[in-house]
Scaffold this motif. Structure first.
Motif, PDB file in Angstrom:
ATOM      1  N   GLN A  64       0.822  -1.210   0.000  1.00 25.12           N
ATOM      2  CA  GLN A  64       0.000   0.000   0.000  1.00 25.12           C
ATOM      3  C   GLN A  64       0.856   1.260   0.000  1.00 25.12           C
ATOM      4  O   GLN A  64       0.514   2.260  -0.644  1.00 25.12           O
ATOM      5  CB  GLN A  64      -0.929   0.017   1.226  1.00 25.12           C
ATOM      6  CG  GLN A  64      -1.995  -1.074   1.212  1.00 25.12           C
ATOM      7  CD  GLN A  64      -3.010  -0.856   0.110  1.00 25.12           C
ATOM      8  OE1 GLN A  64      -2.966  -1.495  -0.943  1.00 25.12           O
ATOM      9  NE2 GLN A  64      -3.924   0.069   0.322  1.00 25.12           N
ATOM     10  N   ALA A  65       1.978   1.194   0.718  1.00 23.58           N
ATOM     11  CA  ALA A  65       2.855   2.370   0.799  1.00 23.58           C
ATOM     12  C   ALA A  65       3.756   2.501  -0.420  1.00 23.58           C
ATOM     13  O   ALA A  65       4.422   3.534  -0.588  1.00 23.58           O
ATOM     14  CB  ALA A  65       3.706   2.296   2.068  1.00 23.58           C
ATOM     15  N   GLY A  66       3.822   1.463  -1.246  1.00 25.24           N
ATOM     16  CA  GLY A  66       4.675   1.511  -2.433  1.00 25.24           C
ATOM     17  C   GLY A  66       6.128   1.193  -2.150  1.00 25.24           C
ATOM     18  O   GLY A  66       6.993   1.388  -3.015  1.00 25.24           O
ATOM     19  N   THR A  67       6.417   0.680  -0.949  1.00 25.41           N
ATOM     20  CA  THR A  67       7.796   0.336  -0.603  1.00 25.41           C
ATOM     21  C   THR A  67       8.293  -0.846  -1.423  1.00 25.41           C
ATOM     22  O   THR A  67       9.469  -0.911  -1.809  1.00 25.41           O
ATOM     23  CB  THR A  67       7.902  -0.004   0.899  1.00 25.41           C
ATOM     24  OG1 THR A  67       7.335   1.064   1.658  1.00 25.41           O
ATOM     25  CG2 THR A  67       9.344  -0.211   1.315  1.00 25.41           C
ATOM     26  N   ILE A  68       7.401  -1.796  -1.685  1.00 24.93           N
ATOM     27  CA  ILE A  68       7.733  -2.956  -2.509  1.00 24.93           C
ATOM     28  C   ILE A  68       6.684  -3.079  -3.613  1.00 24.93           C
ATOM     29  O   ILE A  68       5.624  -2.445  -3.552  1.00 24.93           O
ATOM     30  CB  ILE A  68       7.781  -4.254  -1.681  1.00 24.93           C
ATOM     31  CG1 ILE A  68       6.433  -4.502  -1.000  1.00 24.93           C
ATOM     32  CG2 ILE A  68       8.891  -4.205  -0.650  1.00 24.93           C
ATOM     33  CD1 ILE A  68       6.361  -5.829  -0.260  1.00 24.93           C
ATOM     34  N   ASN A  69       6.977  -3.911  -4.601  1.00 30.67           N
ATOM     35  CA  ASN A  69       6.025  -4.153  -5.674  1.00 30.67           C
ATOM     36  C   ASN A  69       5.545  -5.606  -5.619  1.00 30.67           C
ATOM     37  O   ASN A  69       6.032  -6.411  -4.827  1.00 30.67           O
ATOM     38  CB  ASN A  69       6.638  -3.817  -7.035  1.00 30.67           C
ATOM     39  CG  ASN A  69       7.979  -4.528  -7.247  1.00 30.67           C
ATOM     40  OD1 ASN A  69       8.180  -5.662  -6.815  1.00 30.67           O
ATOM     41  ND2 ASN A  69       8.907  -3.839  -7.894  1.00 30.67           N
ATOM     42  N   TYR A  70       4.620  -5.935  -6.518  1.00 27.35           N
ATOM     43  CA  TYR A  70       4.053  -7.287  -6.534  1.00 27.35           C
ATOM     44  C   TYR A  70       5.092  -8.332  -6.937  1.00 27.35           C
ATOM     45  O   TYR A  70       4.997  -9.502  -6.524  1.00 27.35           O
ATOM     46  CB  TYR A  70       2.848  -7.343  -7.479  1.00 27.35           C
ATOM     47  CG  TYR A  70       1.624  -6.673  -6.907  1.00 27.35           C
ATOM     48  CD1 TYR A  70       0.819  -7.337  -5.986  1.00 27.35           C
ATOM     49  CD2 TYR A  70       1.288  -5.374  -7.269  1.00 27.35           C
ATOM     50  CE1 TYR A  70      -0.302  -6.730  -5.455  1.00 27.35           C
ATOM     51  CE2 TYR A  70       0.174  -4.747  -6.742  1.00 27.35           C
ATOM     52  CZ  TYR A  70      -0.626  -5.434  -5.833  1.00 27.35           C
ATOM     53  OH  TYR A  70      -1.727  -4.831  -5.289  1.00 27.35           O
ATOM     54  N   PHE A  71       6.068  -7.945  -7.736  1.00 27.44           N
ATOM     55  CA  PHE A  71       7.118  -8.885  -8.121  1.00 27.44           C
ATOM     56  C   PHE A  71       7.895  -9.361  -6.891  1.00 27.44           C
ATOM     57  O   PHE A  71       8.228 -10.551  -6.774  1.00 27.44           O
ATOM     58  CB  PHE A  71       8.066  -8.219  -9.126  1.00 27.44           C
ATOM     59  CG  PHE A  71       9.241  -9.086  -9.491  1.00 27.44           C
ATOM     60  CD1 PHE A  71       9.094 -10.147 -10.385  1.00 27.44           C
ATOM     61  CD2 PHE A  71      10.492  -8.844  -8.926  1.00 27.44           C
ATOM     62  CE1 PHE A  71      10.186 -10.949 -10.710  1.00 27.44           C
ATOM     63  CE2 PHE A  71      11.580  -9.647  -9.245  1.00 27.44           C
ATOM     64  CZ  PHE A  71      11.426 -10.696 -10.140  1.00 27.44           C
ATOM     65  N   SER A  72       8.178  -8.432  -5.961  1.00 23.96           N
ATOM     66  CA  SER A  72       8.887  -8.801  -4.739  1.00 23.96           C
ATOM     67  C   SER A  72       8.075  -9.781  -3.899  1.00 23.96           C
ATOM     68  O   SER A  72       8.615 -10.727  -3.317  1.00 23.96           O
ATOM     69  CB  SER A  72       9.208  -7.551  -3.915  1.00 23.96           C
ATOM     70  OG  SER A  72      10.045  -6.669  -4.623  1.00 23.96           O
ATOM     71  N   VAL A  73       6.748  -9.568  -3.849  1.00 25.79           N
ATOM     72  CA  VAL A  73       5.883 -10.454  -3.070  1.00 25.79           C
ATOM     73  C   VAL A  73       5.854 -11.850  -3.688  1.00 25.79           C
ATOM     74  O   VAL A  73       5.957 -12.865  -2.986  1.00 25.79           O
ATOM     75  CB  VAL A  73       4.454  -9.882  -2.980  1.00 25.79           C
ATOM     76  CG1 VAL A  73       3.529 -10.839  -2.246  1.00 25.79           C
ATOM     77  CG2 VAL A  73       4.477  -8.523  -2.283  1.00 25.79           C
ATOM     78  N   VAL A  74       5.728 -11.920  -5.011  1.00 27.19           N
ATOM     79  CA  VAL A  74       5.716 -13.220  -5.697  1.00 27.19           C
ATOM     80  C   VAL A  74       7.056 -13.925  -5.519  1.00 27.19           C
ATOM     81  O   VAL A  74       7.118 -15.134  -5.272  1.00 27.19           O
ATOM     82  CB  VAL A  74       5.389 -13.026  -7.200  1.00 27.19           C
ATOM     83  CG1 VAL A  74       5.556 -14.344  -7.957  1.00 27.19           C
ATOM     84  CG2 VAL A  74       3.979 -12.490  -7.371  1.00 27.19           C
TER      85      VAL A  74
END
Length: 418
Positions: A198-208
């Motif tokens: 939500q804060a934009g610190t990480i992106n969805y690629f990092s989560v995957v």
């Protein structure tokens, strides 16, 4: 899978054991939200926000430490007492004799372990109360003593809950309490990752990428934890009266990770000592040393790996009694093919175990530094994954599933482990 689970529910005894275990989990989780009297919770929260020194302890206690509840010390004093008793068994003849007396000796050892747990818990609680004096509303000696007694009582209650789960539930109760505390932190970690998104610190690629690493490491740990080196054994055929004994082959299963999670606990305890002292003592030398030993620094990681390898060999040498193993094989007519009974057999097993322990120590070292590697690769900070927690969760889950499987198969139902 659903059919296999229905087989579990069909067995009344097993169903009652699972329900009892879940009830004990509920009691444990409720206890993590009961605060210790006379403590300012906001001051404790500020302490945890300022640093991650106590993050591992809070993880094992299921968040009870950060709330400073009655279960703040979790079951750690019992684990320390059990490890001390296991190491003293090699040194003290009385304890060694008890270990050979079967159920009666186990009862005596358990009684001493309980008493040692209470003593260790009290001193740990007293030190914790004095160290966190700034968070106590009225830090008088009487109030500090009351807090220490409350924390000791909480650990004693957890010890009793763990023993009740072992006796009337499924799995090892002490291990399951730690397991429940670690798993309870999962929703919080997911929430932290969501906040980062939500804060934009990480992106969805990092989560995957994080999810792929997590699943891969779980599979890897299961693979290693289930790994054995089978030393073949042949038993000579003997005729006693009209009956023939022996004449068959078997094996000695030597685990790849023979020492379990103990070396990581020992190594982290040694490295956390100067950091803990630096939190409460205003000394320039100690604080400088603590700066170099902060978690994740190159020096700390190198020392951490060396200590884990050392303690893996040390604990394996203490707990695995190779001379007794070779002597028992000789006594019952067993031998390793191509190896003479007695001392040559002991030397051979020691040679195999030494190489196996090296592989186990490298595995433990990799698992221990995994959280730092994952945080650097994914940029997801504050989410503890890997190390002791991953090893405990996987090993406890495997052990509990095997016990349930044995109960199901014993009653002629199809199990759920293939």
């Amino acid at each position: 899978m659903l059919d296999a689970l229905s087989n579990v529910i069909k067995i009344p005894e097993l169903r009652q054991r699972i329900i009892f275990t879940l009830i004990m989990f509920a009691v444990f989780r409720m206890g993590t939200h009961i605060p210790v009297p006379g403590v300012d919770p906001t001051a404790i929260e500020r302490l945890f926000q300022n640093g991650s020194l106590f993050g591992l302890l809070d993880l094992f206690s299921g968040g009870a430490f950060s709330k400073f509840s009655i279960f703040a010390m979790s079951i750690t004093p019992y684990i320390n007492a059990a490890i001390i008793m296991q190491l003293l068994t090699v040194v003290l003849p009385t304890l060694e004799q008890w270990s050979k007396e079967g159920a009666e000796g186990h009862k005596k050892t358990t009684k001493v372990t309980r008493q040692l747990t209470v003593v260790l818990a009290f001193f740990q609680a007293l030190g914790m109360s004095i160290g966190l004096k700034a968070a106590i509303l009225n830090p008088s000696p009487v109030n500090i003593l009351i807090i220490a007694i409350t924390l000791t009582a909480g650990t004693t209650l957890l010890m009793w809950i763990g023993e009740q789960i072992t006796a009337q539930g499924v799995g090892n109760g002490i291990s399951l309490i730690i397991f429940a505390g670690i798993v309870a932190a999962l929703p919080k970690n997911i929430g932290i990752i969501y906040q980062y998104l939500q804060a934009g610190t990480i992106n969805y690629f990092s989560v995957v990428f994080f999810a792929i690493i997590a699943v891969s490491m779980i599979v890897f740990v299961i693979f290693v934890e289930a790994g054995y080196r089978r030393v073949p054994i042949t038993y000579a055929k003997r005729v006693v009266g009209s009956r023939a004994y022996g004449g068959h082959t078997s094996h000695i299963p030597l685990k790849v990770n023979q020492a379990g999670v103990i070396p990581i606990i020992f190594a982290s305890s040694v490295l956390m000592f100067p950091l803990t002292i630096a939190q409460f003592i205003d000394n320039t030398t100690i604080k400088t040393l603590a700066t170099y030993l902060q978690w994740g620094t190159p020096l700390q990681t190198a020392i951490y790996v060396v200590l884990i390898i050392f303690f893996t060999y040390f604990y394996t040498a203490v707990t695995v009694k190779i001379p007794d193993m070779a002597e028992n094989l000789k006594k019952y007519g067993g031998f390793v093919p191509g190896i003479r009974p007695g001392q040559p057999t002991a030397d051979y097993i020691d040679h195999v175990l030494t190489r196996l322990t090296l592989a186990g120590s490298i595995f433990l070292s990799f698992i221990a530094v995994l959280p730092t590697l994952i945080a650097g690769a994914t940029n997801i900070q504050g989410v503890y994954f890997g190390g002791t927690a991953l090893l405990i969760v996987v090993s406890v889950a495997l052990h509990t599933m095997k016990q349930i499987e044995a109960m199901v198969v014993m009653r002629h139902y199809e199990g759920f482990m293939k």
